[in-house]
Design a protein around this motif. Structure first.
Motif, short mmCIF file in Angstrom:
data_model
loop_
_atom_site.label_atom_id
_atom_site.label_comp_id
_atom_site.label_asym_id
_atom_site.label_seq_id
_atom_site.Cartn_x
_atom_site.Cartn_y
_atom_site.Cartn_z
N THR A 60 0.83 -1.21 0.00
CA THR A 60 0.00 0.00 0.00
C THR A 60 0.86 1.25 0.00
O THR A 60 0.60 2.22 -0.74
CB THR A 60 -0.94 0.01 1.22
N ARG A 63 2.35 1.70 -3.48
CA ARG A 63 1.40 2.25 -4.45
C ARG A 63 1.27 3.75 -4.28
O ARG A 63 1.27 4.51 -5.26
CB ARG A 63 0.03 1.59 -4.27
N ARG A 64 1.18 4.18 -3.04
CA ARG A 64 0.96 5.60 -2.79
C ARG A 64 2.21 6.42 -3.12
O ARG A 64 2.11 7.52 -3.66
CB ARG A 64 0.54 5.82 -1.34
N ARG A 66 4.43 5.59 -5.35
CA ARG A 66 4.54 5.57 -6.81
C ARG A 66 3.67 6.66 -7.43
O ARG A 66 4.10 7.39 -8.34
CB ARG A 66 4.15 4.19 -7.33
N ASP A 175 -5.21 10.22 -2.10
CA ASP A 175 -4.22 10.45 -3.14
C ASP A 175 -4.28 11.86 -3.70
O ASP A 175 -3.24 12.48 -3.98
CB ASP A 175 -4.42 9.43 -4.28
#
Length: 358
Positions: A60, A63-64, A66, A175
């Motif tokens: 997680t 992903r954030r 990235r 995000d």
């Protein structure tokens, strides 16, 4: 102000650039604390690329980070924001916030007790990397009879003096908020006017808002939802109305006992107006309840209005620049060079044009 928290913009009312890092101060002990805190951040930075390559990195988090890295590249390539090492590294703070800002006012005034620094100019707070130090300072001011509020700081900027990292407290947000914060803080690096907080924060907020619209469009997503923004603006208007009512009360210069009663009466009336607004306009959405129900004093009202006072004016300036970032920044730079009174008059004129637009 997580847990309890406000979402969106009100959650970042204390996310003002920690620009006191850039100047001296009256206390060598305070300066040593700030220098140590900044050094600690620099020492614990890890390039995002290496964090992503580490097999131990939580998926997680990966992903954030990235997505944050993509937003960082977009900021320079599409929004003409500084292309440097800021927000290309990550720090796990192992604490809930990166810093805490101490705001203070006299008991019967809505004007901040300013903190002034050679480079940053005067701001409405003093920041600490250590919460216990912030609490000690707040207690000292409270003992002197001042109204005091401590605002947690999830993100910060040194205005480009250091390569600021993404800190773990920023990832409390969604995000869009992380991307918007990167745009906001890089805007401070692009342009900063010493001592004019409303100008600086409104400029950075406009860049954040417009940048986020463009970022979402580039990714094939619809514009940001209007409901949250409308609710934030409505709540901010309620708080600013309370501050103005208190300002008028204090201008009466009544005896302290009468002012104290009037102050409490105004806070009580604000809570009733808030409940009516919440239930009639927003179906009982309780996201602001914790803030409203907690103690309210003059200092707690200070951050409101800093971020959006002139955003409408900057929107007009952006349109006049034919929505070209380079031309827009040049126009803002010209405005920034003018004396404060003249600058304010031009901003008022631009804001009026925005308000009267069809």
């Amino acid at each position: 102000m997580p847990s309890p928290t406000l979402r969106g913009r009100p959650a970042r009312l204390a996310t003002v650039a920690l620009c006191l890092l850039l100047g001296g101060c009256g206390s060598l002990r305070y300066y040593a604390h700030v220098a140590h805190g900044q050094a600690s951040l620099l020492m614990h930075r890890r390039p995002i690329a290496k964090v992503l390559q580490d097999p131990a990195t939580d998926p997680t988090l990966a992903r954030r980070l990235r997505l944050a890295a993509q937003a960082r590249r977009f900021a320079s390539a599409a929004l003409a924001l500084p292309d440097n090492r800021s927000y290309t590294s990550y720090v796990d703070l192992h604490r809930p916030y990166v810093a805490w800002n101490v705001f203070a006012t006299p008991p019967y005034s809505v004007e901040a007790l300013p903190q002034c620094f050679p480079i940053a100019g005067c701001v409405a707070y003093r920041g600490y990397f250590d919460q216990s130090r912030a609490r000690v300072r707040a207690a000292e001011l409270k003992a002197q009879g001042e109204d005091v509020w401590i605002g947690p700081v999830p993100a910060y900027s040194t205005l480009g003096w250091f390569a600021d990292p993404i800190v773990s407290s920023m990832l409390r947000w969604d995000d869009d908020d992380v991307a918007g914060t990167i745009f906001h803080e890089l805007a401070h690096q692009r342009l900063y006017v010493k001592g004019d907080t409303a100008f600086n924060e409104s400029f950075a907020s406009f860049v954040e808002q417009e940048g986020l619209r463009q970022w979402r469009k580039a990714r094939g997503l619809p514009p940001p939802g209007s409901r949250d923004q409308a609710m934030e603006h409505g709540f901010t208007a309620l708080v600013l109305d309370l501050r103005e009512r208190l300002r008028r009360l204090y201008a009466s210069r009544d005896d302290p006992a009468k002012l104290a009663r009037g102050k409490q009466a105004q806070v009580d009336a604000f809570r009733r107006r808030y409940a009516q607004w919440r239930d009639s306009r927003w179906s009982g959405d309780r996201r602001y309840d914790a803030w409203v129900e907690a103690p309210i004093n003059n200092a707690k009202l200070l951050p409101f209005g800093l971020y959006d006072r002139w955003t409408g004016a900057f929107a007009v300036l952006f349109e006049q620049a034919e929505r070209q970032w380079g031309a827009f920044y040049a126009a803002v730079g010209t405005l920034a060079e003018k004396p404060e009174a003249e600058r304010t008059r031009e901003l008022e004129h631009l804001a009026a044009a925005k308000n009267h637009a069809p």
